[in-house]
Design a protein around this motif. Structure first.
Motif, PDB file in Angstrom:
ATOM      1  N   LEU A  46      65.447  79.078  58.546  1.00 29.48           N
ATOM      2  CA  LEU A  46      64.528  78.247  58.292  1.00 29.48           C
ATOM      3  C   LEU A  46      63.802  77.474  60.004  1.00 29.48           C
ATOM      4  N   THR A  47      64.868  78.137  60.737  1.00 25.53           N
ATOM      5  CA  THR A  47      64.540  76.687  62.178  1.00 25.53           C
ATOM      6  C   THR A  47      64.200  77.884  63.691  1.00 25.53           C
ATOM      7  N   GLY A  48      64.593  78.732  63.119  1.00 33.77           N
ATOM      8  CA  GLY A  48      64.218  79.921  64.348  1.00 33.77           C
ATOM      9  C   GLY A  48      65.191  79.996  65.859  1.00 33.77           C
ATOM     10  N   GLU A  49      66.521  78.921  65.220  1.00 37.32           N
ATOM     11  CA  GLU A  49      67.442  78.219  66.335  1.00 37.32           C
ATOM     12  C   GLU A  49      68.815  79.062  66.178  1.00 37.32           C
ATOM     13  N   LYS A  50      69.381  79.319  66.980  1.00 40.79           N
ATOM     14  CA  LYS A  50      70.420  80.332  67.198  1.00 40.79           C
ATOM     15  C   LYS A  50      71.906  79.277  67.763  1.00 40.79           C
ATOM     16  N   LEU A  51      72.807  78.970  66.864  1.00 43.27           N
ATOM     17  CA  LEU A  51      73.982  77.569  67.188  1.00 43.27           C
ATOM     18  C   LEU A  51      75.246  78.944  67.541  1.00 43.27           C
ATOM     19  N   ASP A  52      75.432  78.334  68.581  1.00 47.22           N
ATOM     20  CA  ASP A  52      76.952  78.728  68.897  1.00 47.22           C
ATOM     21  C   ASP A  52      78.050  78.490  67.468  1.00 47.22           C
ATOM     22  N   GLU A  53      78.242  79.597  67.121  1.00 43.62           N
ATOM     23  CA  GLU A  53      79.169  79.388  65.906  1.00 43.62           C
ATOM     24  C   GLU A  53      80.578  79.475  65.852  1.00 43.62           C
TER      25      GLU A  53
END
Length: 230
Positions: free
Chosen positions: A155-162
């Protein structure tokens, strides 16, 4: 990101069992999507749809719906253009089982969530099968988080620290699998409640889940989550 909720009045043409309603609602939504070439292509693509819907409210005491009586169906999405499309195209859509009447739209306010909980079964499969058959609760939790992360990235194309806790507590309200009819077969799901953490990543994913659904087959009516604010 905003979660849009559309509420439509609807009627069934014949007495309908509660557990069969999701498949019927999915069919009328599919017909509405196929009214234009753009959304017909969208419907056919094997990708996240970013919408989810509840079962009609309020069923009769015997868990059925009566012909001709007005009920309310809620559809949520995180796609503003899709919300507008549904608002314009769903009224008047019908199958031989039901038809959709007028609707209205609102935004689900993004505030600190205390918990979210499923109104329709959450479907999670581990290695292609219902998780309880050969897998642990850990496998369920891992698949649930991975599914939401994939939706968020798409949806966002953003990556998160999982490396964060998605929730403080997971509770199951069913003692045995909940059956979900789907295209002539029966899928198995669970009713769950997730107590939120105050981590911004957790809050963002759980808020997103209100508009995308949790787990799999959300565009078929699975994983519709309700919520409670702090």
């Amino acid at each position: 990101m905003l979660v849009f909720e559309l509420a439509f009045k609807m009627q069934f043409f014949e007495k309908t069992a509660y557990e069969k309603s999701s498949e019927m609602i999915a069919q009328v939504i599919d017909r509405a999507l196929c009214k234009t070439e753009k959304y017909a292509v969208f419907h056919e693509k094997q990708e996240f749809k970013f919408y989810v819907f509840d079962r009609p409210y309020q069923p009769e005491p015997d868990k059925s719906y009566l012909p001709g009586k007005l009920y309310t169906i809620r559809i949520r999405t995180v796609k503003p253009e899709l919300a507008e499309y549904f608002l314009n195209q769903l009224p008047g859509s019908r199958t031989d089982k039901l038809h959709i009447l007028n609707g209205e739209i609102r935004v689900v306010v993004q505030k600190m969530l205390e918990r979210i909980y499923s109104l329709t079964p959450v479907i999670i499969r581990a290695e292609g099968e219902y998780w309880r058959w050969n897998h642990s609760v850990d496998a369920f939790e891992r698949q649930l988080k991975e599914n939401l992360l994939k939706k968020y990235y798409s949806l966002t194309g953003e990556k998160l620290d999982e490396d964060f806790e998605l929730y403080q507590m997971l509770e199951f309200s069913n003692t045995k699998p909940v059956k979900v009819p789907y295209k002539g077969i029966t899928l198995l799901g669970d009713k769950i409640s997730l107590t939120a953490t105050q981590d911004p990543r957790s809050q963002q994913l759980l808020y997103m889940a209100l508009g995308t659904g949790a787990g799999e087959r959300c565009s078929r009516g699975s994983g519709f989550m309700n919520y409670r604010y702090l």
